[in-house]
Motif scaffolding. Structure first.
Motif, PDB file in Angstrom:
ATOM      1  N   ASN A   1       0.825  -1.201   0.000  1.00 47.60           N
ATOM      2  CA  ASN A   1       0.000   0.000   0.000  1.00 47.60           C
ATOM      3  C   ASN A   1       0.860   1.252   0.000  1.00 47.60           C
ATOM      4  O   ASN A   1       0.668   2.182  -0.777  1.00 47.60           O
ATOM      5  CB  ASN A   1      -0.812  -0.024   1.291  1.00 47.60           C
ATOM      6  N   ILE A   2       1.867   1.232   0.918  1.00 53.18           N
ATOM      7  CA  ILE A   2       2.751   2.400   1.014  1.00 53.18           C
ATOM      8  C   ILE A   2       3.569   2.536  -0.268  1.00 53.18           C
ATOM      9  O   ILE A   2       3.770   3.626  -0.785  1.00 53.18           O
ATOM     10  CB  ILE A   2       3.683   2.251   2.238  1.00 53.18           C
ATOM     11  N   VAL A   3       4.046   1.389  -0.759  1.00 54.37           N
ATOM     12  CA  VAL A   3       4.858   1.454  -1.984  1.00 54.37           C
ATOM     13  C   VAL A   3       4.062   2.145  -3.074  1.00 54.37           C
ATOM     14  O   VAL A   3       4.522   3.061  -3.749  1.00 54.37           O
ATOM     15  CB  VAL A   3       5.282   0.040  -2.443  1.00 54.37           C
ATOM     16  N   VAL A   4       2.823   1.688  -3.225  1.00 53.06           N
ATOM     17  CA  VAL A   4       2.026   2.235  -4.325  1.00 53.06           C
ATOM     18  C   VAL A   4       1.776   3.725  -4.125  1.00 53.06           C
ATOM     19  O   VAL A   4       2.051   4.543  -5.002  1.00 53.06           O
ATOM     20  CB  VAL A   4       0.688   1.478  -4.427  1.00 53.06           C
ATOM     21  N   TRP A   5       1.304   4.064  -2.932  1.00 56.96           N
ATOM     22  CA  TRP A   5       0.863   5.448  -2.749  1.00 56.96           C
ATOM     23  C   TRP A   5       2.014   6.400  -2.473  1.00 56.96           C
ATOM     24  O   TRP A   5       2.112   7.466  -3.063  1.00 56.96           O
ATOM     25  CB  TRP A   5      -0.166   5.528  -1.624  1.00 56.96           C
ATOM     26  N   LYS A   6       2.876   5.976  -1.518  1.00 56.65           N
ATOM     27  CA  LYS A   6       3.902   6.936  -1.083  1.00 56.65           C
ATOM     28  C   LYS A   6       5.105   6.947  -2.011  1.00 56.65           C
ATOM     29  O   LYS A   6       5.850   7.899  -2.042  1.00 56.65           O
ATOM     30  CB  LYS A   6       4.381   6.580   0.332  1.00 56.65           C
ATOM     31  N   VAL A   7       5.349   5.813  -2.676  1.00 52.04           N
ATOM     32  CA  VAL A   7       6.550   5.764  -3.508  1.00 52.04           C
ATOM     33  C   VAL A   7       6.184   5.967  -4.973  1.00 52.04           C
ATOM     34  O   VAL A   7       6.552   6.960  -5.595  1.00 52.04           O
ATOM     35  CB  VAL A   7       7.305   4.424  -3.311  1.00 52.04           C
ATOM     36  N   LEU A   8       5.398   5.026  -5.505  1.00 47.70           N
ATOM     37  CA  LEU A   8       5.195   5.053  -6.957  1.00 47.70           C
ATOM     38  C   LEU A   8       4.375   6.261  -7.398  1.00 47.70           C
ATOM     39  O   LEU A   8       4.782   7.027  -8.277  1.00 47.70           O
ATOM     40  CB  LEU A   8       4.520   3.756  -7.404  1.00 47.70           C
ATOM     41  N   PHE A   9       3.216   6.421  -6.746  1.00 52.75           N
ATOM     42  CA  PHE A   9       2.371   7.526  -7.213  1.00 52.75           C
ATOM     43  C   PHE A   9       2.990   8.879  -6.887  1.00 52.75           C
ATOM     44  O   PHE A   9       2.886   9.817  -7.666  1.00 52.75           O
ATOM     45  CB  PHE A   9       0.971   7.408  -6.606  1.00 52.75           C
ATOM     46  N   HIS A  10       3.639   8.911  -5.735  1.00 52.06           N
ATOM     47  CA  HIS A  10       4.314  10.169  -5.379  1.00 52.06           C
ATOM     48  C   HIS A  10       5.328  10.524  -6.467  1.00 52.06           C
ATOM     49  O   HIS A  10       5.427  11.661  -6.920  1.00 52.06           O
ATOM     50  CB  HIS A  10       5.021  10.001  -4.038  1.00 52.06           C
TER      51      HIS A  10
ATOM     52  N   LEU B   1      -1.593  -6.712  -5.445  1.00 48.03           N
ATOM     53  CA  LEU B   1      -2.158  -5.375  -5.245  1.00 48.03           C
ATOM     54  C   LEU B   1      -3.675  -5.447  -5.105  1.00 48.03           C
ATOM     55  O   LEU B   1      -4.283  -4.658  -4.408  1.00 48.03           O
ATOM     56  CB  LEU B   1      -1.793  -4.465  -6.414  1.00 48.03           C
ATOM     57  N   GLN B   2      -4.256  -6.439  -5.826  1.00 44.62           N
ATOM     58  CA  GLN B   2      -5.713  -6.431  -5.796  1.00 44.62           C
ATOM     59  C   GLN B   2      -6.266  -6.812  -4.437  1.00 44.62           C
ATOM     60  O   GLN B   2      -7.410  -6.559  -4.139  1.00 44.62           O
ATOM     61  CB  GLN B   2      -6.258  -7.368  -6.874  1.00 44.62           C
ATOM     62  N   GLN B   3      -5.403  -7.405  -3.614  1.00 41.16           N
ATOM     63  CA  GLN B   3      -5.903  -7.745  -2.281  1.00 41.16           C
ATOM     64  C   GLN B   3      -5.910  -6.531  -1.372  1.00 41.16           C
ATOM     65  O   GLN B   3      -6.440  -6.572  -0.281  1.00 41.16           O
ATOM     66  CB  GLN B   3      -5.040  -8.847  -1.680  1.00 41.16           C
ATOM     67  N   LEU B   4      -5.270  -5.464  -1.811  1.00 38.59           N
ATOM     68  CA  LEU B   4      -5.278  -4.259  -0.980  1.00 38.59           C
ATOM     69  C   LEU B   4      -6.642  -3.627  -1.112  1.00 38.59           C
ATOM     70  O   LEU B   4      -7.267  -3.659  -2.169  1.00 38.59           O
ATOM     71  CB  LEU B   4      -4.209  -3.276  -1.458  1.00 38.59           C
ATOM     72  N   GLY B   5      -7.070  -3.017  -0.080  1.00 41.36           N
ATOM     73  CA  GLY B   5      -8.431  -2.477  -0.086  1.00 41.36           C
ATOM     74  C   GLY B   5      -8.642  -1.432  -1.173  1.00 41.36           C
ATOM     75  O   GLY B   5      -9.699  -1.349  -1.790  1.00 41.36           O
ATOM     76  N   ASP B   6      -7.635  -0.639  -1.416  1.00 44.90           N
ATOM     77  CA  ASP B   6      -7.920   0.493  -2.310  1.00 44.90           C
ATOM     78  C   ASP B   6      -7.287   0.283  -3.676  1.00 44.90           C
ATOM     79  O   ASP B   6      -6.793   1.205  -4.294  1.00 44.90           O
ATOM     80  CB  ASP B   6      -7.392   1.784  -1.678  1.00 44.90           C
ATOM     81  N   PHE B   7      -7.324  -0.969  -4.140  1.00 44.52           N
ATOM     82  CA  PHE B   7      -6.711  -1.211  -5.447  1.00 44.52           C
ATOM     83  C   PHE B   7      -7.433  -0.404  -6.525  1.00 44.52           C
ATOM     84  O   PHE B   7      -6.819   0.178  -7.405  1.00 44.52           O
ATOM     85  CB  PHE B   7      -6.752  -2.698  -5.783  1.00 44.52           C
ATOM     86  N   PHE B   8      -8.744  -0.356  -6.382  1.00 43.89           N
ATOM     87  CA  PHE B   8      -9.493   0.343  -7.441  1.00 43.89           C
ATOM     88  C   PHE B   8      -9.073   1.817  -7.503  1.00 43.89           C
ATOM     89  O   PHE B   8      -8.844   2.378  -8.567  1.00 43.89           O
ATOM     90  CB  PHE B   8     -10.989   0.219  -7.191  1.00 43.89           C
ATOM     91  N   LYS B   9      -8.924   2.372  -6.309  1.00 45.40           N
ATOM     92  CA  LYS B   9      -8.522   3.778  -6.252  1.00 45.40           C
ATOM     93  C   LYS B   9      -7.142   3.950  -6.902  1.00 45.40           C
ATOM     94  O   LYS B   9      -6.902   4.868  -7.700  1.00 45.40           O
ATOM     95  CB  LYS B   9      -8.451   4.201  -4.778  1.00 45.40           C
ATOM     96  N   ALA B  10      -6.257   3.026  -6.594  1.00 46.53           N
ATOM     97  CA  ALA B  10      -4.906   3.096  -7.162  1.00 46.53           C
ATOM     98  C   ALA B  10      -4.972   2.976  -8.673  1.00 46.53           C
ATOM     99  O   ALA B  10      -4.276   3.675  -9.414  1.00 46.53           O
ATOM    100  CB  ALA B  10      -4.056   1.968  -6.583  1.00 46.53           C
ATOM    101  N   TRP B  11      -5.823   2.059  -9.091  1.00 43.50           N
ATOM    102  CA  TRP B  11      -5.982   1.823 -10.542  1.00 43.50           C
ATOM    103  C   TRP B  11      -6.436   3.116 -11.209  1.00 43.50           C
ATOM    104  O   TRP B  11      -5.910   3.516 -12.244  1.00 43.50           O
ATOM    105  CB  TRP B  11      -7.007   0.700 -10.692  1.00 43.50           C
ATOM    106  N   GLU B  12      -7.389   3.762 -10.546  1.00 48.20           N
ATOM    107  CA  GLU B  12      -7.896   5.021 -11.113  1.00 48.20           C
ATOM    108  C   GLU B  12      -6.763   6.041 -11.220  1.00 48.20           C
ATOM    109  O   GLU B  12      -6.624   6.728 -12.222  1.00 48.20           O
ATOM    110  CB  GLU B  12      -8.982   5.595 -10.181  1.00 48.20           C
ATOM    111  N   VAL B  13      -5.958   6.105 -10.131  1.00 49.38           N
ATOM    112  CA  VAL B  13      -4.873   7.089 -10.138  1.00 49.38           C
ATOM    113  C   VAL B  13      -3.886   6.768 -11.259  1.00 49.38           C
ATOM    114  O   VAL B  13      -3.432   7.643 -11.987  1.00 49.38           O
ATOM    115  CB  VAL B  13      -4.162   7.097  -8.780  1.00 49.38           C
ATOM    116  N   LEU B  14      -3.591   5.470 -11.383  1.00 51.28           N
ATOM    117  CA  LEU B  14      -2.647   5.070 -12.440  1.00 51.28           C
ATOM    118  C   LEU B  14      -3.209   5.477 -13.793  1.00 51.28           C
ATOM    119  O   LEU B  14      -2.503   6.052 -14.644  1.00 51.28           O
ATOM    120  CB  LEU B  14      -2.424   3.553 -12.379  1.00 51.28           C
TER     121      LEU B  14
END
Length: 1697
Positions: free
Chosen positions: A1048-1057, A1116-1129
């Motif tokens: 979760n942190i990797v996706v949001w704090k690292v990759l998306f950041h 990633l899909q097991q993370l709760g906010d995968f859909f949100k991440a997908w949208e951001v991506l």
């Protein structure tokens, strides 16, 4: 043989008898009574001998009778007889056989002899024997004997006098010895004697025993005699000298002190008689001022000093003080004060000399001096006697230099100062540079301000051997040699110092030992009595001023090395003593004196002049003791010339041998007594620093001072003498600081403080100039630190704090040494074998490393260089054992700034590389995060690109290390975490850790990723690229180790950041062109602006993130906010795709494609088929990204282990649960749609604006995404969506391309090829169509829409789309390399679309939707455009394809239309179709001029095909077809059959261009259907009949016109086209005739016949024509008329019906 042995007794008896015989013989004649007595004596002796066993006792009993004959013999006064008798008496005495009575008789007899002046020597001898052999003589008898001796002392005979004097002395001694013996006997029985009552009874003292009484009476009378009073006991004295009396008194006092101390009666005498006497006798000396002493020898007191008495008095005083000080405290005070007074300059020289000798005697008795101090100086209202003595000595010495009369005897007649000035002259003549006195004066001497005083060897140290006090025979004062008084005073001073210091130091040591022993015995014992301490302090306080004044003067004046040495030793021992006693002022004063003496005269050294001692006048009881400063005139050998150490350059200064000697003393002081120096270290070190500077010693390795090269001090001149000394001095200097290891902690601190303040001064001085600074203090701080490593903790802070200040100094040399010192200390500290070792004493290790960290705050590059070199060495030597010191060391390595320059960064980086390659396993895991940070900071520095890139490589290595040691690191970190968590809870604070609450190992990874993330947005493209690749490779290779929540942190704090940052930077990047990248690097045009370089980064980043989403989808899909991440991506993909940079936008689409290739997890049942796909994507990924030379680790093993550890799910979902992906895909579809809409929307602005037009590859990629996307959304794809799609496809195809890329995209214009974009568009539609085909009923309603879309594209063939208001040029007209837009060649695309349409229609013609939505009509409507344009079409192929397509479509569609005729769904189609036929067959466009005949014929064949279609597919079914339509067809055929040629043809081609074949077919068809019997309605029949009559009418006209023209033209041939026309008409007529023949007669209208027959005459008229072609045609036309020659058989009227 003892006197009592039988032999001895026998012999005595014999001898006595012999003596008596001799006596009787001698006296026979003259003195008969004597003879008789002698003879009776013989008888008596015999009798005694015979009767008694104890003969001696018997003899003694009868001694009076035995002695009698001899006494009578003496009475004869005959010399011979007298001598014989005295001898006999002596023999008796010696055998102690004389009784008391006999002794009295003997004495009386001796007295008579004395009075007669007979046998004086013999008398003395007899008295002596009598008194020494026994103790029977007492009281009056004794006194008589003594007086007898005294009387004999004053005879005229010298020999007698002297013998008598000696006898008197002996007798006096005997008297006292008897008393001592008596005391011994009664010792045990001694009871306290009653107190003496005054001196009421002078004659006898009842309390005393006999011998004591004698002694008392004797001593009392001696006092009386000296005082010139009558004696009480020694009756019969006639005369007496004072000198002799004083000598006797002195000897008694000196030899028998215990008598006076033990017996109160005697003490009383001392106090009451002796002291007043002495004081009285002193008075002439006290009152006397300048003048000569009297030489009179009369005993009466004279008012002038008299040498013999004065000298003896002083001797008595010395004895009194020495032995009876405790009894005579007050009296001694007076004596001492007198003594001090005698030293006055006003007194005669001989008096001063003996006084000095007396003082010297006191000075060698330190215990006595201590008593003075206790009794006087420490009492409140008492004279400060001890202080006065010392000061008097000092003043005395000073006065000798000031008073020129020193050394002249009082009787000398030399004028004052005569002898001195003479010797002074000789001294001044001599002293060249050759040393003291140039050979004239070899003697040791003192010299001060023109006064020269030689120094004699007067006494051995520690003993006061007096010269003048021993001159007892001199009556006149002797002349005193020059320098004698000075020499004695000098010795006295030295002995005084030596005595006091050694005594006090012994006592101190003893006290310390006792204290130590008591400590062991009973630790809490009280300290020892402070009394002793007070005495010592008082002694020092009393004497130091005077001593210092005298010693410093002497030191300055000394010209002799050994004298100097002694003075220095004295100052040194005083300084040390003061230090031990903690007396700061005197200690500093002595040290200052030595310091001043070490430096050149008048040397400006502030610390010495500001010290509170300089030139201060100490006032001592009215005498002023002036502290002398060294005078510069001493004749000393110059041994060195050098520069003074001052801020302003001054001239040179000179060092003499004495300076060097003093310097050695100073070193000695510091070396041996460092522990007592305390704050005086400052003085000592300051002085040493200056001396070292003047001598040009410079620091070398480890802080040792070595002689510098001559170059360093151009003005330093050293003689060979000092050159050989320098290594020694340097050595002692080092030893001095080495010995600091033996100092106690406090002293060590004093030393360090002193060095620090010295160093501060040196720093002050070095500001603002680049003169060589003095490095003494820094070097010595280093040396001190190095030798005190074992207790470094106590001095580390002050030491390093100061050195850190030095490191910030602007003077480079100073800084350099500061850094050298601090780094050497740190290295030494770390390598020292501490107890306990550093590994167990973390606090110490951190303490040692701390200054290294502090150095990072210094801005000077040279210091940082030193610091980093130190780190490198520490790593190489102690890297394995740094333990908790790692954070500090790493902090130092990482403290780099961009303003530091490359070399520093390079060195620091070397350290880091060493750490990463060698030390990661040895450091605590808590530090790994710091390593990551540090490596990151090297990546971010902008000085050295290669280092940045290499550090990114290091981060990769670090990640590898994490991966390999994952479990170990995890365990250690969790242990640490637990500890920290507990601490945090205890404090009630949350745990402060980055990325908390992820597990600690994950946090480590996150820090790594975060660092790489920072590097991914570095301003330098190369760094960004490298970091990006590394980051995504690491995540791909090792991501499996992370816990799912961490992702979760990797996706949001690292990759998306990261994506956000990159997007932001890219959009704001500079569009300025970058000139070639410095040096000779050329930059490719695709990277020559910052914007383009950022574009590359954006591309990399987006691709990386997309790949991670692809490969880690399950996770990633097991993370709760995968859909949100997908949208951001998707949002990122969208913004990248819409960026105005082709590279970015294209890459965005690639990423889009990538995330669409995801595999949806499969159900259990499908598992087996899908086994091929079951290779873990992670594994695949890690295999692909294993970098160069990286081992292929089976990454899943570790991942599994960690998974078990955390009890996490495996990454695949449990069987049977299919993830619901549709939301994701619809989100993706929306994004795709938004991208498509945005990028294909034509620009709104005018043509003048610069517009961004998406590139072809981009659009192609965009469209190519659709098929993949569609697979996922097919289920819910609605008509609405299809419309959206259509808009985008249309838009995409409409986009023009810029002229400069056209050569790469467009085929050459002649080839009919599709661009890849167009292919993609068609593919997209194809996918849809296929999906609809297999799809459900409700999908098929989309067919019409697809047709509609395709038909739009078909139109492009004739009507290219417009892109906004942009003007596009035809490709042929576009100039290459101008920013113009080129329209694509849409023909191949339109044609392909048309083929697709036909193909699709072929499949779907019967579909309800296709029918309902009038697809066929639309197709025809669309085809009508190219058909109508025909030759005007942009490409010829277009209309041909259109025709063939139309034919194909109609062949399928018409049957359907006929079937549905009743429903009316096709009603609107027919008019369209009619229009299409008409537009095509009778086109308004003319064929191009260059059309070949073959080509024309081929085109005609197409037209014919169309007519044939009409004849086969339409007309036969006229009854199912609207009448109007049939009518239009008929009129068309009609029009075709009566062909009117175009006037443009040339004659030659006329016959071909007339489309004869076409006309013929039209005509035949027309005819065929005119006479068909299938006419369903009158309407149809009517149409055909009407058409026929029109035709006939027309033929009639043509023929007539022809005949007419023919006639008019005469011989001229008619125009070609007219001929062609006539031929055509003729052919038509023949065709008609044929048709009429074939037709059922009843089908033919009467009118037709009439019109046909009516033609005949006209035909005939044509026979005249000259044209052979016409003729042949005419022949064919006329032939059939033969059938009309006979009337028909059947009912002609039938045709009516």
């Amino acid at each position: 043989m003892s006197p009592s042995s039988p032999e001895a007794v026998k012999k005595l008896v014999e001898n006595m008898q012999a003596d008596l015989r001799s006596l009787s013989m001698e006296c026979k004649k003259k003195f008969p009574p004597v003879k008789e007595a002698a003879e009776s004596g013989i008888v008596k002796i015999k009798t005694i001998a015979a009767r008694n066993t104890d003969i001696l006792a018997a003899l003694k009993e009868n001694s009076s009778e035995v002695v009698q004959p001899f006494l009578m013999g003496c009475g004869t006064k005959e010399p011979k007889i007298t001598q014989l008798c005295l001898a006999a008496i002596q023999r008796l005495m010696s055998h102690e056989v004389v009784s008391e009575a006999a002794a009295g008789n003997i004495i009386n007899m001796l007295w008579q002899l004395m009075e007669n002046g007979l046998e004086e020597l013999k008398l003395l001898q007899t008295v002596l024997v009598l008194l020494t052999t026994n103790t029977i003589v007492h009281d009056e008898v004794l006194s008589k004997a003594i007086v007898l001796c005294f009387r004999l002392h004053f005879t005229k005979d010298n020999i007698t006098n002297n013998t008598a004097a000696a006898t008197v002395r002996q007798v006096v001694t005997v008297v006292f010895e008897r008393m001592v013996a008596e005391d011994e006997r009664f010792k045990g029985l001694m009871e306290e004697p009653p107190a003496v009552q005054g001196n009421s009874n002078r004659r006898s003292v009842s309390t005393l025993r006999p011998s004591a009484k004698d002694a008392y009476m004797l001593f009392q009378d001696l006092c009386q005699l000296v005082n010139a009073d009558a004696p009480y006991w020694l009756v019969g004295m006639t005369e007496m000298t004072r000198t002799f009396g004083l000598e006797l008194l002195e000897s008694v006092l000196n030899d028998f002190p215990e008598v006076f101390l033990q017996h109160q009666e005697f003490s009383f005498l001392l106090k009451e008689r002796v002291c007043p006497l002495v004081i009285k006798l002193f008075s002439p000396n006290i009152k006397f001022r300048q003048g000569c002493g009297s030489s009179a020898s009369s005993p009466a007191p004279v008012e002038k000093p008299y040498f013999p008495i004065c000298m003896r008095l002083l001797r008595v005083v010395s004895v009194l003080i020495k032995h009876f000080y405790s009894l005579l405290v007050t009296e001694c005070e007076i004596f001492l004060s007198l003594l001090v007074k005698f030293l006055d300059g006003e007194k005669p020289q001989w008096l001063r000399a003996v006084a000095v000798e007396s003082v010297h005697r006191l000075c060698v008795q330190p215990h006595l001096l201590r008593s003075f101090c206790q009794s006087y100086d420490m009492k409140q209202h008492s004279t400060k006697v001890f202080r006065d003595i010392v000061n008097a000595l000092g003043s005395f010495i000073q006065s000798l230099f000031i008073l020129p009369s020193a050394g002249n005897s009082s009787s000398s007649s030399t004028p004052a100062g005569g002898s001195v000035s003479a010797s002074q002259g000789s001294a001044q003549g001599g002293p060249g540079l050759g040393g003291a006195g140039g050979g004239l004066i070899t003697q040791a001497a003192f010299e001060y301000r023109g006064t020269w005083i030689p120094l004699m060897n007067v006494s051995v140290q520690g003993s006061a051997k007096a010269t003048y006090l021993e001159m007892l025979d001199k009556v006149e004062p002797p002349s005193i040699p020059e320098g004698y008084a000075m020499s004695v005073a000098f010795s006295a001073l030295l002995d005084l110092v030596r005595g006091i210091t050694s005594m006090i130091e012994r006592e101190i040591s003893k006290q310390e030992q006792e204290a130590a022993m008591r400590e062991e015995a009973e630790p809490a014992s009280p300290p020892q009595d402070p009394m002793a301490h007070e005495v010592w302090e008082e002694m020092v306080n009393a004497c130091w001023c005077g001593l210092l004044a005298a010693l410093s003067l002497l030191l300055d004046a000394s010209t002799d090395e050994s004298a100097t040495e002694n003075i220095l030793k004295a100052e040194l021992s005083m300084a040390s003593l003061c230090g031990r006693l903690g007396l700061v002022t005197p200690r500093d004063a002595f040290i200052t004196a030595i310091c001043k003496a070490s430096l050149p005269p008048h040397y400006a050294l502030t610390i010495l002049s500001t010290a509170n001692l300089s030139n201060k006048v100490y006032s001592i009881q009215g005498q002023s003791v002036q502290m002398v400063s060294p005078s510069s005139e001493s004749h000393q050998q110059v041994v060195a010339v050098g520069q003074p150490l001052t801020a302003q350059p001054q001239g040179t200064v000179v060092l003499t041998a004495k300076n060097i000697q003093c310097m050695r003393t100073l070193l000695n002081l510091a070396h041996c007594h460092g522990a007592y120096l305390g704050t005086s270290w400052q003085l000592v070190l300051a002085t040493l620093q200056h001396l070292v500077w003047i001598l040009g010693l410079k620091p070398s390795v480890g802080g040792v001072l070595k002689p510098g090269r001559a170059v360093e001090g151009p003005s330093t001149v050293l003689t060979t003498a000092v050159m050989t000394d320098l290594p020694v001095i340097s050595n002692i200097l080092s030893k001095l600081f080495e010995s600091s290891q033996y100092l106690d902690d406090v002293s060590l601190h004093h030393l360090i403080n002193a060095l620090c303040s010295l160093s501060m001064e040196a720093m002050e001085m070095a500001y603002g100039n680049n003169k060589e600074p003095s490095l003494f203090a820094v070097a010595k701080l280093l040396e001190t630190g190095l030798v005190n490593m074992d207790r470094i903790e106590i001095l580390w802070r002050p030491l390093t704090a100061h050195l850190l200040e030095v490191c910030q100094h602007p003077n480079a040399r100073m800084r350099e040494w500061g850094a050298e010192a601090i780094t050497s200390l740190i290295k030494a500290g770390l390598s020292f074998k501490h107890e306990p070792p550093l590994s167990k004493n973390q606090r110490l290790q951190l303490l040692l490393l701390n200054p290294l960290k502090e150095l990072s705050n210094v801005l000077h590059a040279d210091i940082r260089q030193k610091q980093l070199e130190c780190v490198l060495q520490i790593l190489q030597n102690q890297g394995d054992s740094l333990g908790p010191g790692w954070p500090l060391v790493l902090g130092v390595i990482g403290a780099i700034r961009n303003d530091q320059g490359e070399s520093l960064i390079r060195t620091a980086f070397q350290c880091l590389q060493l750490v990463v390659t060698d030390f990661l396993p040895t450091m605590p895991c808590m530090c790994l995060q710091i390593v990551v940070d540090v490596a990151g900071s090297f990546g971010l520095q902008n000085q050295e690109l290669n280092i940045s890139l290499t550090s990114i490589g290091l981060l990769w290595n670090i990640s590898d290390y994490f991966f390999q040691r994952g479990e170990a690191i995890t365990e250690e970190l969790e242990r640490e975490e637990a500890v920290l968590l507990k601490q945090a809870q205890d404090k009630g604070e949350p745990l402060n850790r980055p990325f908390h609450p992820a597990p600690p190992f994950d946090c480590l990874w996150l820090c790594l990723y975060a660092k790489l993330g920072e590097l991914c947005v570095d301003p330098r493209p190369a760094v960004r690229k490298s970091a990006g690749q590394t980051m995504f490779s690491t995540i791909a290779a090792h991501g499996t180790l992370l816990q799912p929540p961490t992702w979760n942190i990797v996706v949001w704090k690292v990759l998306f950041h990261l994506l956000d940052c990159v997007r932001k930077s890219s959009s704001t990047a500079d569009k300025e062109k970058i000139e070639s990248g410095g040096g000779n690097i050329l930059i490719h045009h695709s990277r020559d602006t910052a914007e383009k370089q950022w574009a590359e980064t954006w591309v990399l980043t987006l691709a990386g993130v997309a790949r991670i989403f692809n490969t880690r989808r399950y996770l990633l899909q097991q993370l709760g906010d995968f859909f949100k991440a997908w949208e951001v991506l998707l949002d990122h993909i969208q913004s990248a795709a819409l960026s105005k940079n082709n590279e970015v936008s294209l890459a965005a689409l690639k990423s889009f494609q990538e995330i669409l290739q995801l595999v949806t997890p499969i159900k259990d049942t499908d598992k087996l088929d899908a086994l091929a796909m079951d290779v873990s994507p992670v594994l695949m990924e890690s295999l692909q990204v294993s970098g160069p030379g990286r081992p292929l680790v089976r990454s899943d093993s570790l991942a599994e282990r960690l998974a078990q550890r955390y009890g996490a799910q495996a990454s695949l979902p449990p069987p049977g649960e299919e993830l619901d992906d549709s939301a994701l895909w619809w989100s993706a579809w929306n994004t795709w749609y938004r991208i498509g809409t945005e990028c294909t929307r034509p620009p709104s602005g005018g043509a003048d604006k610069l517009v961004f037009v998406p590139s072809q590859p981009f659009l192609t990629a965009l469209i190519q995404i659709f098929p993949a996307l569609y697979q996922h959304i097919a289920g819910g794809f609605s008509m609405e969506d299809l419309k959206k799609l259509g808009v985008i496809l249309y838009g995409a195809v409409s986009v023009p391309i810029s002229s400069d890329t056209s050569p790469f995209i467009l085929p050459s214009y002649t080839e009919a090829v599709l661009t890849s974009l167009q292919e993609a568009v068609l593919t997209a539609l194809d996918v849809l169509q296929k999906a609809i085909c297999v799809g459900s009923e409700n999908l098929q309603v989309m067919y019409p829409a697809i047709f509609e879309q395709l038909l739009l594209f078909v139109e492009f063939s004739c009507k290219p789309p417009q892109y906004g208001k942009m003007e596009t040029k035809h490709v042929a007209n576009a100039k290459y390399n101008q920013a113009e837009w080129v329209a694509l060649n849409y023909v191949p695309f339109a044609e392909r679309s048309l083929e697709v349409v036909v193909d699709l229609y072929h499949k779907t013609a019967c579909h309800k939707a296709v029918i309902n939505e009038k697809v066929l009509q639309n197709i025809i409507k669309t085809l009508r455009i190219p058909l109508g344009l025909k030759y005007a079409c942009p490409a010829e192929s277009t209309w041909k394809l259109a025709v063939s397509s139309l034919l194909k479509v109609l062949s399928i569609g018409l049957p359907v239309a006929r079937q549905q005729a009743s429903s009316g769904k096709f009603d609107t189609m027919w008019p369209e179709l009619a229009n299409a036929f008409e537009d095509f067959l009778f086109t308004k466009s003319t064929p191009p001029d260059n059309l070949s005949i073959q080509e024309f014929q081929r085109n005609e064949a197409v037209d014919v095909e169309v007519v044939q279609l009409i004849s086969t597919e339409i007309l036969p079914f006229a009854n199912f077809i609207p009448k109007e339509f049939v009518g239009r067809i008929m009129s068309m055929l009609n029009k075709g059959s009566i062909h009117s040629q175009s006037s443009s043809f040339t004659e030659a081609e006329m016959d071909i261009r007339m489309r004869e074949e076409f006309s013929k077919v039209c005509f035949e068809t027309l005819l065929q259907f005119s006479f068909s019997n299938k006419v369903s309605t009158p309407q149809e029949g009517y149409i055909s009949r009407m058409a026929l009559s029109v035709l006939l009418q027309r033929a009639q006209d043509v023929l007539r016109r022809y005949v007419e023209d023919q006639r008019l033209s005469g011989r001229c041939p008619l125009p070609r086209q007219q001929v062609t026309e006539i031929i055509f008409v003729l052919k038509a007529i023949s065709t008609l005739m044929d048709s009429l023949k074939k037709t059922q007669p009843e089908n033919v209208d009467v009118n037709v016949w009439a019109q046909v027959i009516a033609l005949y005459p006209t035909l005939v008229e044509c026979i005249t024509c000259s044209s052979p072609e016409v003729s042949s045609a005419l022949k064919d036309a006329l032939g059939p008329f033969k059938d009309f020659m006979q009337p028909p058989v059947s009912k002609v009227q039938n045709g009516e019906s």
